[in-house]
Design a protein around this motif. Structure first.
Motif, PDB file in Angstrom:
ATOM      1  N   ALA A 124       1.269   4.061  -2.949  1.00  0.00           N
ATOM      2  CA  ALA A 124       0.943   5.338  -2.635  1.00  0.00           C
ATOM      3  C   ALA A 124       2.255   6.223  -3.212  1.00  0.00           C
ATOM      4  O   ALA A 124       2.115   7.226  -3.860  1.00  0.00           O
ATOM      5  CB  ALA A 124       0.587   5.657  -1.070  1.00  0.00           C
TER       6      ALA A 124
ATOM      7  N   ARG B 289       2.404   8.931  -6.232  1.00  0.00           N
ATOM      8  CA  ARG B 289       2.649  10.281  -5.880  1.00  0.00           C
ATOM      9  C   ARG B 289       3.628  10.703  -6.736  1.00  0.00           C
ATOM     10  O   ARG B 289       3.657  11.763  -7.355  1.00  0.00           O
ATOM     11  CB  ARG B 289       3.349  10.487  -4.452  1.00  0.00           C
ATOM     12  CG  ARG B 289       3.023  11.880  -3.721  1.00  0.00           C
ATOM     13  CD  ARG B 289       3.470  11.518  -2.304  1.00  0.00           C
ATOM     14  NE  ARG B 289       4.759  11.140  -2.031  1.00  0.00           N
ATOM     15  CZ  ARG B 289       5.828  11.819  -2.641  1.00  0.00           C
ATOM     16  NH1 ARG B 289       5.991  13.024  -3.009  1.00  0.00           N
ATOM     17  NH2 ARG B 289       7.220  10.900  -2.214  1.00  0.00           N
TER      18      ARG B 289
ATOM     19  N   ARG C 217       0.805  -1.056  -0.176  1.00  0.00           N
ATOM     20  CA  ARG C 217      -0.070  -0.137   0.064  1.00  0.00           C
ATOM     21  C   ARG C 217       0.788   1.324  -0.132  1.00  0.00           C
ATOM     22  O   ARG C 217       0.690   2.330  -0.713  1.00  0.00           O
ATOM     23  CB  ARG C 217      -0.933  -0.164   1.242  1.00  0.00           C
ATOM     24  CG  ARG C 217      -2.293   0.579   1.283  1.00  0.00           C
ATOM     25  CD  ARG C 217      -3.060   0.732   2.319  1.00  0.00           C
ATOM     26  NE  ARG C 217      -3.217   2.150   2.779  1.00  0.00           N
ATOM     27  CZ  ARG C 217      -2.426   2.539   3.957  1.00  0.00           C
ATOM     28  NH1 ARG C 217      -1.309   1.769   4.361  1.00  0.00           N
ATOM     29  NH2 ARG C 217      -2.562   3.893   4.229  1.00  0.00           N
ATOM     30  N   ASP C 218       1.757   1.253   0.861  1.00  0.00           N
ATOM     31  CA  ASP C 218       2.785   2.453   0.944  1.00  0.00           C
ATOM     32  C   ASP C 218       3.480   2.676  -0.189  1.00  0.00           C
ATOM     33  O   ASP C 218       3.760   3.880  -0.792  1.00  0.00           O
ATOM     34  CB  ASP C 218       3.808   2.065   1.981  1.00  0.00           C
ATOM     35  CG  ASP C 218       3.447   2.572   3.535  1.00  0.00           C
ATOM     36  OD1 ASP C 218       1.950   2.853   3.474  1.00  0.00           O
ATOM     37  OD2 ASP C 218       4.130   2.717   4.420  1.00  0.00           O
TER      38      ASP C 218
END
Ligand code: ADP
Ligand code: MG
Length: 645
Positions: free
Chosen positions: A255, A259, A251-252
């Motif tokens: 993300a 970004r 998930r990180d």
């Protein structure tokens, strides 16, 4: 005690194959203990950076053994080397090697991201380190907004964010003015005192003299070593046998990738826009083509519904074997009516005839048919009534006007019932007006016509004609259409002795037409799909360009501990993000254009499946066409990528 870093007879050669082979390191033997502060000094070109890249696991030696904490690094797989780079080492380069598009804090966070630290913790650590290095108020500045000394401090913070047990600094002061250089050296000394192992590379003897141990290197050989001094403190190493597979949480990482991808897309707006356009056109046209095709299909189905799927047409024609055209007699029709599959028949004569009322004179189509016409056509009378079976038998001179014909002959008249129309020379009494129907699938507009009983028509209007132009046959159910066609065919061949008639099956004709339309839709959809592929190639092109432009960023990410998989995932995410944006815009514009068409009267039926499908195709396109560039990025050699521009 096993040394932390142990090099045995390390050789490094470049080139080979078609290029001349250059030996850079010629048998380096070196042991460095935990917590030491070592300077490796030598002239430019003596092989210092090559040595450091090998120590930092950015590069592999051509020959010899490198043992890290007693373990031969040659046995380590790529992921474990990445793990070492992010957990054990911290690099500080002469050229800082910061990611230009990221802020100071984000740059510091990068190794922590790959180490799987949650976002809040990452942020907190990066901020604290920057604060400690005197950059508390510079966290949100990008590298080009920072001085050289500040950038180098950011890169030291980055080296420390995962602990930085072993700091590898390659000419860290080389690009700095003397004051900033002194600050950086003070920092390194401080770290060494705190127990970090610091390996400093420099060509400057004065800088080297600040270390506790100085190793001189000349032309790839160690010429002098001041000798190891046991440090007072040494940071413990992270356990080598932990699960090095574990990196950032999916998930990180997604993300983060989203970004950075978003940022890259924004920086290259024009290029991204053009690439998007390809996907947008592809997705929008897939949705539109299918919606238009479906609209046309449903309109045809509506027409079948309005005519009924049980209607067949019977007409006469000259037989293929030659001879006169056939005649369908009243007896033939009686025989057909007696077939079990046939519900009813309606013979029709229709021709343009001069029709008059008062001083209005028009040549219009006079339809002489059966009293069951409203039922067969599923077409209600609007005013008055349709003629009856009795009026049919009595040859009654009555007429029912189509809606438009009524308005033409009786403008401004509210109720034309009881008035007279002169059809040819015969007077007919108006008994009803049909509701408005519009044009049917064959381009006939029934609203322009007037309707009279078949027999009255034959006797009073079409006097010389003794047989119908054609006959509508209504069968009992849609299931027996084919069976009825066979039965009628056999019956008439029996009666006529030859095939001098033709049977048209409305359902079959509509089916044929639908097949044509479907083929057309398929073709247009294929074209749309091709444009999606072209869009995908655009994505691939732009991704290959991105990978090339950001080679150094890839190198930096690898040097700070990204695994191949992380790099691949990042670039794949970027490709998918482009495709996803294109897909969203494409769906939106497809729907918008579709609604515009709908407003202008073109039948359009949107399909959720098509929209979702086109969107999914766009994302799949991103995955498929982004895969190769992403793989290319992840396969880059860290050293080569770092040197890239
Ligand atoms: P230093 O850092 O001490 O200045 P390097 O380790 O960078 O020296 O380079 C040592 C020698 O190896 C130089 O002569 C350089 O030209 C050569 N060299 C470095 N990298 C490569 C490479 N990728 N291919 C060929 N030669 C290289
Ligand atoms: Mg160098």
């Amino acid at each position: 005690m096993t040394p932390l870093i142990e090099l045995r007879a390390i050789h490094k050669r470049y080139g080979g194959g078609d290029r001349p082979e250059v030996g850079v390191l010629h048998g380096i033997d070196l042991a460095i203990g935990s917590g030491e502060f070592v300077a490796i000094v030598g002239a430019s070109g003596s092989g210092k950076s090559t040595l450091m890249n090998i120590i930092g696991c950015l590069d592999r030696p051509s020959a010899g053994h490198y043992r890290f904490a007693g373990r031969d690094v040659a046995d380590f797989a790529a992921d474990r080397l990445a793990w070492l780079r992010r957990e054990a080492f911290g690099f500080v380069f002469q050229g800082y090697h910061l990611i230009a598009s990221e802020t100071a804090r984000e740059n510091v966070e990068v190794p922590a991201l790959y180490a799987g630290l949650p976002e809040g913790e990452r942020r907190r650590r990066a901020s604290a380190l920057l604060e400690r290095l005197g950059l508390g108020d510079r966290q949100d500045n990008r590298p080009n907004q920072l001085s050289g000394g500040q950038q180098q401090r950011v890169s030291i913070a980055r080296a420390l964010v995962n602990g930085g047990r072993i700091i590898l600094a390659d000419e860290p002061t080389g690009a700095l003015d003397s004051r900033s250089g002194a600050e950086v050296m003070a920092l390194l000394r401080e770290l060494a005192t705190a127990g970090h192992t610091v390996i400093l590379i420099t060509h400057d003897r004065d800088v080297a003299a600040q270390a506790e141990r100085v190793i001189e290197i000349h032309d790839g050989r160690i010429t002098h070593d001041s000798g190891a001094r046991t440090p007072s403190v040494a940071l413990p190493l992270p356990a080598l046998d932990v699960d090095h597979e574990h990196g950032a949480s999916l998930r990180d990482e997604l993300a983060e990738a989203t970004r950075t991808a978003w940022r890259a897309m924004r920086i290259n707006r024009g290029r991204t826009g053009l690439t998007l356009l390809g996907i947008v056109i592809g997705v929008a046209s897939v949705i539109l083509m299918l919606a238009i095709g479906e609209g046309a299909r449903q309109r045809v189905i509506e027409q079948i519904g309005s005519m009924g799927t049980t209607i067949m047409y019977l007409g006469s024609k000259p037989p293929v074997s030659g001879g006169p055209i056939g005649t369908i007699s009243d007896d033939d029709l009686d025989a057909i009516r007696s077939l079990p599959q046939v519900h009813r028949t309606m013979p029709v004569i229709g021709d343009p005839i001069l029709v008059r009322h008062g001083n209005v004179e028009r040549t219009i189509y006079v339809y002489a048919g059966g009293e069951t016409l409203p039922e067969i056509f599923r077409w209600p009378v609007e005013r008055g009534r349709f003629f009856s079976a009795r009026e049919q038998d009595e040859l009654a001179p009555v007429v029912v006007a189509g809606n438009k014909a009524f308005q033409q002959f009786f403008p401004g008249v509210a109720n034309p019932i009881g008035r007279q129309l002169l059809i040819g020379n015969a007077p007919f009494e108006v008994i009803g007006v049909m509701s408005s129907r519009g044009t049917d699938g064959w381009g006939q507009n029934y609203d322009d016509m007037v309707f009279i009983p078949y027999r009255a028509g034959r006797a009073r209007v079409y006097r010389t004609q003794t047989q119908p132009d054609y006959t509508l046959i209504d069968v009992v159910s849609p299931d027996v259409v084919d069976e009825a066609e066979d039965a009628i065919g056999r019956l008439l061949i029996n009666r006529h002795g030859r095939e001098d008639f033709g049977i048209g099956n409305a359902a079959a004709r509509i089916k044929a037409e639908m097949q044509t339309r479907e083929a057309m839709t398929l073709m247009l959809s294929l074209i749309a799909a091709v444009s999606l592929v072209v869009g995908g190639i655009g994505v691939m092109n732009v991704m290959l360009m991105t990978v090339r432009e950001r080679t150094r960023e890839i190198g930096i990410r690898m040097a700070t501990g990204a695994r191949q998989r992380d790099i691949q995932r990042q670039f794949l995410t970027e490709a998918v993000l482009i495709a996803l944006s294109g897909g969203l815009i494409g769906v939106a514009s497809g729907l918008a254009i579709g609604f515009a068409l709908l407003l202008s009267g073109i039948p359009v039926v949107f399909s959720l499946t098509a929209s979702v499908g086109a969107f999914a195709c766009a994302i799949a396109t991103g995955l498929v066409f982004g895969w190769l560039p992403a793989r290319q990025a992840s396969r880059l050699d860290p050293v080569v990528a770092l040197a890239g521009e």
